[in-house]
Design a protein around this motif. Structure first.
Motif, mmCIF file in Angstrom:
data_model
loop_
_atom_site.group_PDB
_atom_site.id
_atom_site.type_symbol
_atom_site.label_atom_id
_atom_site.label_comp_id
_atom_site.label_asym_id
_atom_site.label_seq_id
_atom_site.Cartn_x
_atom_site.Cartn_y
_atom_site.Cartn_z
ATOM 1 N N THR A 237 5.707 -12.985 -8.590
ATOM 2 C CA THR A 237 5.417 -13.729 -7.368
ATOM 3 C C THR A 237 4.216 -13.092 -6.684
ATOM 4 O O THR A 237 4.235 -11.895 -6.381
ATOM 5 N N TYR A 238 3.187 -13.882 -6.447
ATOM 6 C CA TYR A 238 1.968 -13.364 -5.819
ATOM 7 C C TYR A 238 2.229 -13.126 -4.336
ATOM 8 O O TYR A 238 2.525 -14.052 -3.581
ATOM 9 N N ALA A 239 2.135 -11.882 -3.905
ATOM 10 C CA ALA A 239 2.394 -11.518 -2.511
ATOM 11 C C ALA A 239 1.666 -10.217 -2.192
ATOM 12 O O ALA A 239 2.263 -9.138 -2.226
ATOM 13 N N PRO A 240 0.362 -10.278 -1.914
ATOM 14 C CA PRO A 240 -0.416 -9.065 -1.632
ATOM 15 C C PRO A 240 0.163 -8.285 -0.450
ATOM 16 O O PRO A 240 0.593 -8.877 0.545
ATOM 17 N N ASN A 241 0.180 -6.973 -0.598
ATOM 18 C CA ASN A 241 0.712 -6.093 0.437
ATOM 19 C C ASN A 241 -0.437 -5.311 1.062
ATOM 20 O O ASN A 241 -1.093 -4.509 0.386
ATOM 21 N N ASP A 242 -0.680 -5.526 2.338
ATOM 22 C CA ASP A 242 -1.800 -4.862 3.019
ATOM 23 C C ASP A 242 -1.625 -3.347 3.063
ATOM 24 O O ASP A 242 -2.603 -2.591 3.093
ATOM 25 N N ALA A 243 -0.373 -2.910 3.048
ATOM 26 C CA ALA A 243 -0.114 -1.471 3.148
ATOM 27 C C ALA A 243 -0.337 -0.756 1.818
ATOM 28 O O ALA A 243 -0.600 0.456 1.802
ATOM 29 N N HIS A 244 -0.237 -1.477 0.709
ATOM 30 C CA HIS A 244 -0.404 -0.875 -0.606
ATOM 31 C C HIS A 244 -1.369 -1.740 -1.421
ATOM 32 O O HIS A 244 -0.977 -2.816 -1.882
ATOM 33 N N TYR A 245 -2.582 -1.290 -1.601
ATOM 34 C CA TYR A 245 -3.606 -2.098 -2.263
ATOM 35 C C TYR A 245 -3.205 -2.496 -3.678
ATOM 36 O O TYR A 245 -3.661 -3.508 -4.214
ATOM 37 N N TRP A 246 -2.312 -1.710 -4.295
ATOM 38 C CA TRP A 246 -1.944 -1.956 -5.688
ATOM 39 C C TRP A 246 -0.771 -2.922 -5.833
ATOM 40 O O TRP A 246 -0.367 -3.252 -6.943
ATOM 41 N N GLN A 247 -0.226 -3.398 -4.732
ATOM 42 C CA GLN A 247 0.872 -4.369 -4.797
ATOM 43 C C GLN A 247 0.317 -5.783 -4.591
ATOM 44 O O GLN A 247 0.189 -6.263 -3.473
ATOM 45 N N HIS A 248 -0.029 -6.434 -5.699
ATOM 46 C CA HIS A 248 -0.498 -7.819 -5.629
ATOM 47 C C HIS A 248 0.646 -8.818 -5.761
ATOM 48 O O HIS A 248 0.498 -9.989 -5.389
ATOM 49 N N GLY A 249 1.759 -8.372 -6.300
ATOM 50 C CA GLY A 249 2.916 -9.244 -6.469
ATOM 51 C C GLY A 249 4.110 -8.454 -6.937
ATOM 52 O O GLY A 249 4.022 -7.234 -7.158
ATOM 53 N N TYR A 250 5.222 -9.133 -7.099
ATOM 54 C CA TYR A 250 6.461 -8.464 -7.507
ATOM 55 C C TYR A 250 7.292 -9.386 -8.378
ATOM 56 O O TYR A 250 7.181 -10.624 -8.304
ATOM 57 N N THR B 134 10.710 -7.969 -9.049
ATOM 58 C CA THR B 134 11.951 -7.529 -8.401
ATOM 59 C C THR B 134 11.535 -6.638 -7.230
ATOM 60 O O THR B 134 10.348 -6.411 -6.992
ATOM 61 N N GLU B 135 12.510 -6.091 -6.536
ATOM 62 C CA GLU B 135 12.211 -5.206 -5.405
ATOM 63 C C GLU B 135 11.567 -3.902 -5.855
ATOM 64 O O GLU B 135 10.977 -3.186 -5.044
ATOM 65 N N LEU B 136 11.655 -3.589 -7.138
ATOM 66 C CA LEU B 136 11.157 -2.311 -7.630
ATOM 67 C C LEU B 136 10.050 -2.452 -8.674
ATOM 68 O O LEU B 136 9.532 -1.445 -9.153
ATOM 69 N N ASP B 137 9.693 -3.685 -9.014
ATOM 70 C CA ASP B 137 8.701 -3.909 -10.070
ATOM 71 C C ASP B 137 7.518 -4.703 -9.512
ATOM 72 O O ASP B 137 7.702 -5.822 -9.010
ATOM 73 N N PHE B 138 6.311 -4.117 -9.662
ATOM 74 C CA PHE B 138 5.127 -4.690 -9.027
ATOM 75 C C PHE B 138 4.006 -4.883 -10.048
ATOM 76 O O PHE B 138 4.083 -4.422 -11.190
ATOM 77 N N ILE B 139 2.954 -5.587 -9.595
ATOM 78 C CA ILE B 139 1.802 -5.844 -10.456
ATOM 79 C C ILE B 139 0.518 -5.578 -9.674
ATOM 80 O O ILE B 139 0.437 -5.844 -8.468
ATOM 81 N N TYR B 140 -0.473 -5.010 -10.384
ATOM 82 C CA TYR B 140 -1.778 -4.710 -9.804
ATOM 83 C C TYR B 140 -2.849 -5.289 -10.719
ATOM 84 O O TYR B 140 -2.827 -5.063 -11.931
ATOM 85 N N VAL B 141 -3.775 -6.073 -10.158
ATOM 86 C CA VAL B 141 -4.810 -6.743 -10.937
ATOM 87 C C VAL B 141 -6.181 -6.296 -10.448
ATOM 88 O O VAL B 141 -6.484 -6.369 -9.257
#
Length: 545
Positions: free
Chosen positions: A432-445, A447-454
């Motif tokens: 799910t694409y959901a950029p996180n302003d607090a963490h530049y490397w969190q572009h999506g998730y 699960t609550e513990l699995d993320f993606i960075y592009v």
């Protein structure tokens, strides 16, 4: 061992299925529209109008809306007509069936457990489509073939029989979970109830008290008030036990005719008729409109633009009344003149429409604006007491993520910026694409513990180490980058993949037109020109940093 046979509809090229690219949808505020103020608490603003190929649009919707659509109404091309002039009849029907099958399979995945699909179609393809839908949805989930009287006067120039109807095929995703709403009672229905015997319970109508089956135990003589003994007709019997009928007689709930000597009929009182009327499978034009009425509605919006087969607002109103409740989500992937969205909007349903034609901009948007502004006085406006309000967001289907450079290498499309690239990769990888302003490397998730960075950068060992440290234990990060230096197995919480290599085999790229028109089908591709060198991420021979 012989291959197990099954009953199915076959056609030329049935086994050929497109490997669809799950595109992202790009919003455009220039074409989006909403009311200047709230008209009611029920105003809905998050409706969607999507411009683009409807097969790609359906695929784009799948990740977010799978299992959420309560009602799908589609009015597909009944067949592609003159475009097939130079093709054999078998090819004509095969292409149409293949293109419809691809759409129906995605529509099925979008439908809610208690959702339904309604398809208008004429005799040209109705029976092929019925068998195809049986295969996609299961024969047990077929609800009805509704006959809609689209014309009310005969065509005197008809060569054989004047065609006055269309079919509306209705399927449920799960028939055991789907039941239509009752239709409201009309004044005409209530007028059928009379009270010739001045029954204190009020007006009533009489119904048959026998069944179309002979049963010995339910075949006996009933004494009428006049003293005459009556029996059910030959081959029939009473529909209720003897003691039940005697109680009804004592309670004055049986009608024996004005002289008290006829075969009794059961009284049904108007006061007991709560919950509306069960819908029937023939819909007459005076109830739900006709082609002429639909064209007049269109002409009120644009006197110069005429659609060949528009559907009247009252027809869509009937379908949405049966299949949905306020707030439910309605989908029309063949928007045409936009009637489905217009009626859904007036009825307080959420809606998604898809249209590829330029009339999406020249007709549908102005029509919706008029509805939102409360300026549309036609159609079902008075029936639902529509006053205006709400809005919609406009989207277009994004171009293909990958394009070929001059050497035939697949590279990132130059139209994609960093945000679009991150969103597209998230969708392709199931995040799910959901950029996180607090963490530049969190572009999506995922699960609550699995993320993606592009990123389009080439990451070195120090950068990967910093990422791994920040992700920490107990979480994982899928890193999608142009290239990386060092071992991919060095970091337990990182998974490294290269763009675009990681997605090359996922789908077919650069295919923008899956429309139901043989003239737009792609030609056989020419052999690729061998590249003298490998292209980079963006096709310039170098990998962008």
């Amino acid at each position: 061992m012989t291959k197990r046979q099954k009953l199915e509809l076959t056609w030329i090229g049935k086994d050929a299925r497109p490997k669809l690219e799950p595109r992202i949808l790009l919003s455009d505020t220039k074409f989006s529209y909403h009311a200047t103020h709230r008209v009611s608490e029920g105003d809905i603003f998050d409706n969607r109008l999507i411009f683009g190929d409807n097969l790609l649009a359906l695929k784009a919707l799948e990740q977010e809306f799978a299992g959420k659509v309560k009602c799908v109404f589609i009015d597909p091309p009944y067949n592609t007509g003159s475009a097939f002039t130079h093709y054999d009849d078998g090819i004509e029907h095969s292409i149409w069936l293949g293109l419809m099958r691809d759409r129906l399979e995605i529509i099925r995945r979008l439908m809610a457990k208690d959702g339904s699909l309604w398809i208008t179609i004429d005799d040209n393809e109705a029976h092929y489509l019925k068998v195809l839908c049986d295969e996609v949805f299961g024969r047990a989930n077929f609800v009805s073939n509704v006959i809609w009287q689209k014309k009310f006067s005969p065509q005197n120039d008809a060569k054989w029989i004047s065609n006055s109807h269309d079919h509306i095929l209705c399927y449920a995703l799960d028939k055991s979970c789907w039941f239509p709403n009752a239709l409201p009672r009309s004044a005409e229905m209530d007028e059928r109830y009379k009270n010739p015997d001045e029954d204190p319970r009020g007006p009533w109508t009489a119904t048959d008290l026998t069944r179309a089956e002979h049963r010995d135990r339910d075949f006996w003589g009933l004494v009428t008030p006049s003293g005459k003994t009556v029996f059910p007709a030959k081959g029939r019997s009473w529909s209720r036990p003897k003691e039940n009928i005697e109680k009804l007689k004592a309670d004055n709930r049986l009608w024996f005719g004005p002289n008290g000597s006829n075969l009794p009929r059961l009284k049904k009182y108007l006061t007991e008729m709560e919950g509306g009327v069960t819908p029937q499978s023939i819909w007459f034009h005076n109830e739900v409109g006709n082609n002429q009425e639909a064209k007049k509605e269109i002409l009120q919006i644009d006197a110069e633009f005429v659609f060949d087969t528009p559907k009247p607002e009252r027809l869509i109103y009937r379908i949405l009344h049966l299949a949905t409740n306020p707030g439910d989500l309605v989908l029309d992937s063949f928007a045409g003149s936009g009637t489905t969205g217009v009626v859904a909007h007036k009825m307080g349903r959420r809606w998604i429409m898809v249209e590829l034609g330029e009339h999406c901009h020249t007709h549908i948007i102005p029509r919706l604006q008029k509805v939102i502004n409360g300026a549309d006085k036609g159609g079902v406006t008075d029936i639902v007491n529509w006053k205006g309000g709400g809005g919609f967001r406009y989207y277009r289907v994004a171009p293909s993520l990958l394009q070929q450079d001059r050497w035939g290498n697949w590279v990132i499309n130059k139209e994609y910026n960093a945000e679009m690239l991150a969103a597209a990769i998230c969708k392709l990888e199931g995040f799910t694409y959901a950029p996180n302003d607090a963490h530049y490397w969190q572009h999506g998730y995922s699960t609550e513990l699995d993320f993606i960075y592009v990123t389009t950068q080439t990451l070195n060992a120090d950068q990967l180490q910093a990422l791994s440290d920040e992700v920490g234990e107990g979480r994982s990060l899928l890193v999608c980058c142009a290239a990386y230096r060092g071992s991919a197995d060095r970091f337990a919480n990182l998974t490294l993949k290269k763009i675009p290599k990681m997605v090359l085999s996922k789908c077919e790229w650069g295919h923008d037109d899956y429309s139901l028109n043989v003239e737009n089908l792609p030609m056989q591709q020419k052999p690729k020109v061998e590249s003298p060198r490998q292209g980079g991420l963006f096709g310039n021979g170098e990998e962008q940093a």
